[in-house]
Scaffold this active site. Structure first.
Site, PDB file in Angstrom:
ATOM      1  CB  CYS A  65      -1.175  -3.375  -9.895  1.00 17.86           C
ATOM      2  SG  CYS A  65       0.351  -2.413 -10.020  1.00 17.86           S
ATOM      3  CB  CYS A  77       1.104  -0.243  -2.526  1.00 18.21           C
ATOM      4  SG  CYS A  77       0.203   0.156  -4.052  1.00 18.21           S
TER       5      CYS A  77
END
Length: 348
Positions: free
Chosen positions: A93, A190
């Site tokens: 990410c 997440c």
């Protein structure tokens, strides 16, 4: 004229305080929140970030990066895990989303810097060369997950929390009335908030169970399991059966379903080969002494010898390390400075 900064606001306490620090330092600040998942939690994060931005009197925008996140983070995570390796999606990410697509957006829209709430430091030397350093708070240091940010990108990145420790960050958040001031720390991925990777892969990604045998280090079958993806290297608990003594996962074959078990001593190894290396220094001029490495975010660093190449490296630890795992990142340090890192491909 004040330098323009686009600050990534996740809706959490760290990025809200990072934004506050930047404003107090005199930057022209705009907040941005990325929607990475089509969930109610993602919408709440955007609302919390906007509340902090409104409190500070700065503009706030939201960008829908769901498709990019799926393509560059979630899908590669799934493919790598199914292939029997253990990926770190936060590193993916950072490289492709926060310091990839978002960084490109910031530069294309006239911002001088991109800022985030990471606990790390950037030192720009007299020649204008940036160096990535660990954060002041050793308990929160996030330099490990930032090794893959290109060195040229670091020239236009700010980490406003670099010299702060977490208690001070929370105090500032409470003082300024941010709704995130009392938010809990999240240690999970997440998109897998409950931490159950196997459940996520089966129910959300449609990955089929691959049953197989437990085998010892000689290849002898010593038991049976229902799904190979439920096991990771170093695992002792949750094997589903007893063996009369503690047994640890040493390896797994996602094609056959075989999971190799052995004693804890069998988990230790000294040499690894890493690929997709991102160098934050000149690899032909590495320090002759004092290089350390860690192969997990929470692992203690250990002394190593490094044989570098263009985008690969072989590393030998002075002392054997426990549960070195293909797919994880190995990051090199010299003192507080990050020299680079890569993805572990093989263990020797």
């Amino acid at each position: 004229m004040a330098k323009r900064v686009l600050v990534a606001m996740s809706g959490g306490v760290d990025s809200a305080v990072a934004t506050l620090v930047l404003k107090e330092q005199g930057y022209d600040v705009t907040g941005v929140t990325l929607k990475l998942l089509p969930t109610a939690a993602a919408d709440k994060a955007i609302a919390d970030a906007k509340q902090a931005a409104d409190t500070l009197g700065i503009p706030h925008i939201a960008l829908d990066f769901c498709d990019l996140f799926e393509k560059n983070v979630v899908s590669p995570f799934t493919e790598t895990y199914v292939a029997g390796r253990t990926p770190n999606p936060c590193i993916l990410c950072n490289r492709t989303i926060k310091f990839g697509a978002l960084y490109d957006y910031a530069r294309a829209h006239g911002f001088d810097f991109l800022a985030t709430g990471h606990y790390a430091r950037i030192h720009v030397d007299a020649d204008g060369v940036p160096h990535l350093l660990r954060g002041k708070d050793p308990k929160k240091d996030q330099s490990y997950v930032l090794y893959s940010v290109p060195r040229d990108t670091l020239k236009h990145v700010l980490f406003p929390l670099s010299d702060l420790e977490k208690p001070a960050v929370r105090a500032l958040a409470e003082e300024h009335g941010f709704v995130s001031a009392g938010s809990k720390e999240s240690q999970d991925i997440c998109f897998i908030p409950d931490g159950d990777y196997a459940r996520y892969l089966q129910t959300e990604r449609g990955v089929k169970s691959v049953p197989g045998d437990f085998v010892d280090t000689n290849g002898k079958v010593i038991g049976r399991h229902e799904n190979v993806i439920r096991f990771t290297i170093g695992q002792r608990k949750g094997l589903g059966m007893g063996f009369g003594r503690p047994m640890f996962v040493l390896g797994k074959n996602p094609r056959t379903g075989d999971v190799t078990l052995g004693d804890e001593a069998d988990l230790f190894s000294s040499t690894l080969h890493a690929v997709n290396v991102n160098w934050l220094c000149d690899p032909t001029a590495l320090p002759s002494t004092g290089i350390t490495a860690k192969a997990r975010y929470s692992q203690k660093e250990a002394a190593v010898t490094v044989a570098p190449a263009a985008d690969q490296m072989s590393i030998t630890f002075d002392a054997p390390q426990r549960a070195l795992t293909p797919g994880q990142a190995v990051v090199l340090y010299h003192g507080d400075e990050v020299l680079g890192g890569g993805t572990i491909q093989e263990i020797h």
